[in-house]
Design an enzyme around this catalytic site. Structure first.
Site, PDB file in Angstrom:
ATOM      1  N   GLU A  71      26.643  38.868  29.551  1.00  0.00           N
ATOM      2  CA  GLU A  71      25.699  39.957  29.790  1.00  0.00           C
ATOM      3  C   GLU A  71      25.810  40.936  28.630  1.00  0.00           C
ATOM      4  OE1 GLU A  71      25.164  43.896  32.662  1.00  0.00           O
ATOM      5  OE2 GLU A  71      26.347  42.202  33.402  1.00  0.00           O
ATOM      6  N   ARG A  86      23.107  48.958  25.724  1.00  0.00           N
ATOM      7  CA  ARG A  86      23.776  50.258  25.542  1.00  0.00           C
ATOM      8  C   ARG A  86      23.992  50.597  24.076  1.00  0.00           C
ATOM      9  NH1 ARG A  86      28.633  49.890  30.064  1.00  0.00           N
ATOM     10  NH2 ARG A  86      27.366  49.055  31.777  1.00  0.00           N
ATOM     11  N   THR A 142      21.914  46.327  31.757  1.00  0.00           N
ATOM     12  CA  THR A 142      21.467  47.712  31.659  1.00  0.00           C
ATOM     13  C   THR A 142      19.967  47.790  31.358  1.00  0.00           C
ATOM     14  OG1 THR A 142      23.646  48.107  30.650  1.00  0.00           O
ATOM     15  CG2 THR A 142      22.248  50.002  30.929  1.00  0.00           C
ATOM     16  N   LYS A 199      23.596  43.164  42.344  1.00  0.00           N
ATOM     17  CA  LYS A 199      24.753  43.680  41.616  1.00  0.00           C
ATOM     18  C   LYS A 199      25.240  44.951  42.305  1.00  0.00           C
ATOM     19  CE  LYS A 199      25.960  45.341  36.953  1.00  0.00           C
ATOM     20  NZ  LYS A 199      25.531  45.331  35.535  1.00  0.00           N
TER      21      LYS A 199
END
Length: 211
Positions: A43, A47, A71, A131
């Site tokens: 993943e 960011r 994200t 999640k």
């Protein structure tokens, strides 16, 4: 993966490395290091400014790696991660607009949730894998056990506070499909190009997950 809502991802690993990359040049050797350690999923989070270029590099050079974009919080990011080569996406939370965007794009998606109400809302939208984030602050193992009784048809990927010390405890729960963690790719190892250390960490996590 051809559907937006999925319970059994195509990857084999039950440990999902949560990765922040500052240099796209690290992406491909990192992917190979994780594969060597038995982890076939990564993943790469949005960011950093290097995220999309890193996803693109892995998608082109390491096709056997199941590549997730993490994200993903804005509608505009959905097409960007698809164009870069991500095969699925994850979010720390989810809005209805974001859900509509991933469904329209047919991008497999793991929405972030923290409360029973959020879980029920996403289940109504067709999701059965979510999640739990931030897992530790949301109640960790106790929260997952509590959610399992009234919502037994929902599976989770807890992320946030998962570590080698508690990984096995999370994965033993019947409603945990996999767990995400950042300890597999420490910043200092990435900066130094210490791929052997990352392979060792991946191998250790794989062994814990198998045990």
């Amino acid at each position: 993966m051809t559907t937006t809502c999925f319970t059994r991802p195509a990857f084999k690993s039950r440990v999902v490395p949560v990765i922040v990359l500052s240099d796209p040049a690290h992406a491909v050797p990192l992917a190979h290091a994780l594969l060597e350690g038995g982890i076939d999923v990564m993943e790469i989070t949005l960011r950093s400014d290097a995220a999309l270029a890193s996803i693109e590099a892995v998608a082109k050079a390491v096709p056997q790696m199941h590549l997730g974009a993490g994200t993903v919080t804005r509608v505009a990011e959905v097409q960007r991660v698809i164009d870069a080569g991500a095969t699925f996406a994850l979010s720390p939370g989810a809005t209805d607009a974001l859900v509509e965007a991933v469904k329209a794009a047919r991008l497999p998606f793991i929405p972030g949730v923290m409360t029973p109400g959020e879980v029920m809302h996403r289940r109504e939208q067709g999701f059965s894998l979510m999640k739990l984030f931030p897992a530790q602050q949301a109640g960790g193992l106790g929260m997952l056990k509590a959610l399992g009784a009234p919502l037994p048809d929902v599976m989770f990927c807890p992320t946030g506070g998962v570590s080698p010390e508690n990984l096995k405890d999370f994965l033993k729960l019947p409603n945990v499909a996999m767990a995400g963690g950042s300890w597999l790719t420490p910043a200092e190892a990435l900066a130094a190009g210490d791929w052997e250390r990352i392979t060792q960490l991946a191998r250790g996590a794989t062994e814990l997950a198998a045990g």
